[in-house]
Design a protein around this motif. Structure first.
Motif, short mmCIF file in Angstrom:
data_model
loop_
_atom_site.label_atom_id
_atom_site.label_comp_id
_atom_site.label_asym_id
_atom_site.label_seq_id
_atom_site.Cartn_x
_atom_site.Cartn_y
_atom_site.Cartn_z
N ASP A 272 -3.15 7.21 -7.86
CA ASP A 272 -3.35 7.26 -9.29
C ASP A 272 -2.13 6.72 -10.04
OD1 ASP A 272 -5.79 8.41 -8.83
OD2 ASP A 272 -5.46 10.15 -10.11
N ASP A 273 -2.39 6.12 -11.15
CA ASP A 273 -1.43 5.75 -12.20
C ASP A 273 -0.87 4.34 -12.10
OD1 ASP A 273 -1.92 8.29 -13.13
OD2 ASP A 273 -0.09 9.15 -12.26
N GLY A 274 -0.59 3.85 -10.88
CA GLY A 274 -0.11 2.47 -10.76
C GLY A 274 1.38 2.36 -10.50
N TYR A 275 1.89 3.12 -9.52
CA TYR A 275 3.32 3.08 -9.18
C TYR A 275 3.64 1.85 -8.33
CZ TYR A 275 4.15 7.63 -11.16
OH TYR A 275 4.29 8.66 -12.04
N ALA A 276 4.83 1.28 -8.58
CA ALA A 276 5.25 0.08 -7.84
C ALA A 276 5.34 0.35 -6.34
CB ALA A 276 6.60 -0.40 -8.37
N ASP A 277 5.67 1.61 -5.96
CA ASP A 277 5.82 1.86 -4.52
C ASP A 277 4.47 1.86 -3.79
OD1 ASP A 277 4.82 4.46 -5.05
OD2 ASP A 277 6.84 5.28 -5.25
N ASN A 278 3.38 1.83 -4.53
CA ASN A 278 2.09 1.64 -3.86
C ASN A 278 2.09 0.27 -3.16
OD1 ASN A 278 -0.08 3.17 -6.42
ND2 ASN A 278 1.51 4.06 -5.14
N TRP A 279 2.76 -0.69 -3.78
CA TRP A 279 2.88 -2.01 -3.18
C TRP A 279 4.07 -2.10 -2.23
CZ3 TRP A 279 0.74 -6.06 -1.44
CH2 TRP A 279 1.48 -7.22 -1.16
N THR A 280 5.25 -1.64 -2.69
CA THR A 280 6.47 -1.86 -1.90
C THR A 280 6.57 -0.95 -0.68
OG1 THR A 280 7.70 -0.35 -3.34
CG2 THR A 280 7.79 -2.68 -3.92
N VAL A 281 6.05 0.27 -0.78
CA VAL A 281 6.20 1.23 0.34
C VAL A 281 4.86 1.51 1.04
CG1 VAL A 281 7.01 3.54 1.00
CG2 VAL A 281 8.16 2.31 -0.86
N ALA A 282 3.82 1.81 0.26
CA ALA A 282 2.55 2.21 0.88
C ALA A 282 1.82 1.03 1.52
CB ALA A 282 1.64 2.88 -0.15
N HIS A 283 1.80 -0.10 0.82
CA HIS A 283 1.01 -1.22 1.34
C HIS A 283 1.40 -1.65 2.76
CE1 HIS A 283 -1.01 -4.92 2.07
NE2 HIS A 283 0.16 -5.51 2.19
N PRO A 284 2.70 -1.82 3.07
CA PRO A 284 3.05 -2.24 4.44
C PRO A 284 2.55 -1.23 5.49
CG PRO A 284 4.94 -2.48 2.98
CD PRO A 284 3.89 -1.76 2.19
N ILE A 285 2.56 0.05 5.15
CA ILE A 285 2.08 1.07 6.09
C ILE A 285 0.56 0.95 6.24
CG2 ILE A 285 1.78 3.58 6.41
CD1 ILE A 285 4.55 3.85 4.93
N LEU A 286 -0.13 0.83 5.13
CA LEU A 286 -1.59 0.69 5.17
C LEU A 286 -1.97 -0.56 5.97
CD1 LEU A 286 -2.23 1.57 1.43
CD2 LEU A 286 -2.99 2.94 3.39
N ALA A 287 -1.23 -1.65 5.75
CA ALA A 287 -1.54 -2.91 6.43
C ALA A 287 -1.37 -2.77 7.94
CB ALA A 287 -0.65 -4.03 5.88
N ARG A 288 -0.32 -2.03 8.36
CA ARG A 288 -0.10 -1.83 9.79
C ARG A 288 -1.29 -1.15 10.45
NH1 ARG A 288 5.30 -1.18 8.78
NH2 ARG A 288 5.39 1.07 8.46
N HIS A 289 -2.00 -0.31 9.68
CA HIS A 289 -3.14 0.43 10.24
C HIS A 289 -4.48 -0.17 9.82
CE1 HIS A 289 -0.61 3.64 11.90
NE2 HIS A 289 0.17 3.39 10.87
#
Ligand SMILES: [Zn+2]
Length: 320
Positions: free
Chosen positions: A80-97
């Motif tokens: 929710d909300d649109g935090y930059a770490d959704n891209w910088t931190v979460a996305h690489p983890i999501l992509a790995r899985h």
């Protein structure tokens, strides 16, 4: 340890959709943000979810529910909300899985905005100790000698601001910052347009969350429609694709949104909306009030146990 964790005891019967709520994923733990998950814990949760669930975006899960083809154990990861770490931190983890998530963005904060709760945290982090005197802003005095003190002060100040009307809250935050000036408040907490486009291009679904994160029940029906439609139109223009899903700000049925808002979203062409009422969605669920919850504990065992307990709440609270 992950391999030994199972979901024995998961309710049998109809397929069920679990939708998880996240906001930020911090690079490392932050004592002033005890409610936010860090990268290591998030990775453990994503690995567990990818092993035990069919992970889908909210729009795809709603379509599957509607068409009677929801996988037996389905789940969505939402931010929710649109935090930059959704891209910088979460996305690489999501992509790995190989996981695609859904990010609900309040467009008014894109490109350097800061939500009031974050302003309070970052302000209290920077004020000199041992006492924060905000009497000039009518916000009391607070001990800030230790990290624990600072966390207590954050909570107290957030409570003072939380229930003010948006304009009044902005003015009060400005008084707080004027009473004890600090420098270096971050201006990169939220996504930029470029980061948002990258998220969408990477396959994550982008959903609406209004412009100003205003709770819909505090607005007139016309005002609510304007917040929802303008946020959606901004996202659609930025991404060049239709916006299918929406998350109600705060998200509690009755208190934060009502049946009129659910009908309005349908009229505006959305396909699904999510609340913050716990439970799982079963076939036949109201696609404009899909339940969501925040299951995590300190351990993966606790996380799995909480997911299971949530799945047993078969009738989520909703407005009718
Ligand atoms: Zn929100």
């Amino acid at each position: 340890m992950l391999a030994s964790l199972s979901l024995l005891g998961w309710p049998r019967g109809a397929p069920a959709l679990s939708i998880l709520i996240y906001h930020r994923v911090l690079p490392s733990p932050d004592a002033l943000r005890p409610g936010e998950i860090d990268a290591a814990r998030f990775e453990a949760q994503v690995a567990f979810l990818a092993r035990h669930f069919t992970l889908m975006t909210v729009g795809d899960a709603a379509a599957a529910l509607r068409e009677g083809r929801l996988p037996a154990r389905a789940a969505c990861i939402t931010f929710d909300d649109g935090y930059a770490d959704n891209w910088t931190v979460a996305h690489p983890i999501l992509a790995r899985h190989g996981v695609r998530a859904t990010v609900f963005v309040a467009t008014g904060f894109l490109n350097g905005g800061r939500m009031f709760s974050d302003t309070v945290i970052e302000f209290v982090r920077r004020v000199p100790g041992p006492v924060l005197d905000l009497s000039a802003a009518d916000m009391g005095t607070h001990a800030v000698a230790t990290v624990e003190d600072r966390l207590t002060a954050v909570t107290a100040l957030q409570v003072q601001l939380k229930y003010l009307a948006p304009a009044e809250r902005d003015a009060q935050v400005a008084r707080m910052l004027a009473a004890v000036p600090v420098s270096g408040l971050p201006e990169d907490l939220m996504l930029s347009d470029a980061q948002l486009r990258e998220l969408a291009q990477a396959g994550h679904e982008i959903g609406g969350h209004t412009v100003d994160h205003t709770v819909l029940t505090t607005l007139t029906p016309e005002g609510a429609r304007e917040q929802v439609a303008r946020g959606r139109d901004q996202l659609a223009a930025l991404l060049g694709r239709p916006i299918r899903s929406f998350a109600y700000p705060n998200g509690r049925p009755v208190r934060d949104y009502d049946a009129g808002h659910a009908a309005m979203l349908r009229e505006l062409g959305f396909e699904a909306a999510v609340s913050t009422s716990p439970g799982v969605a079963l076939p036949g669920a109201d696609l404009f009030q899909l339940p969501r919850y925040t299951p995590w504990g300190d351990s993966m065992t606790m996380f799995a146990a909480r997911m299971m307990r949530n799945a047993r709440m078969r009738r989520p609270f909703a407005v009718v």
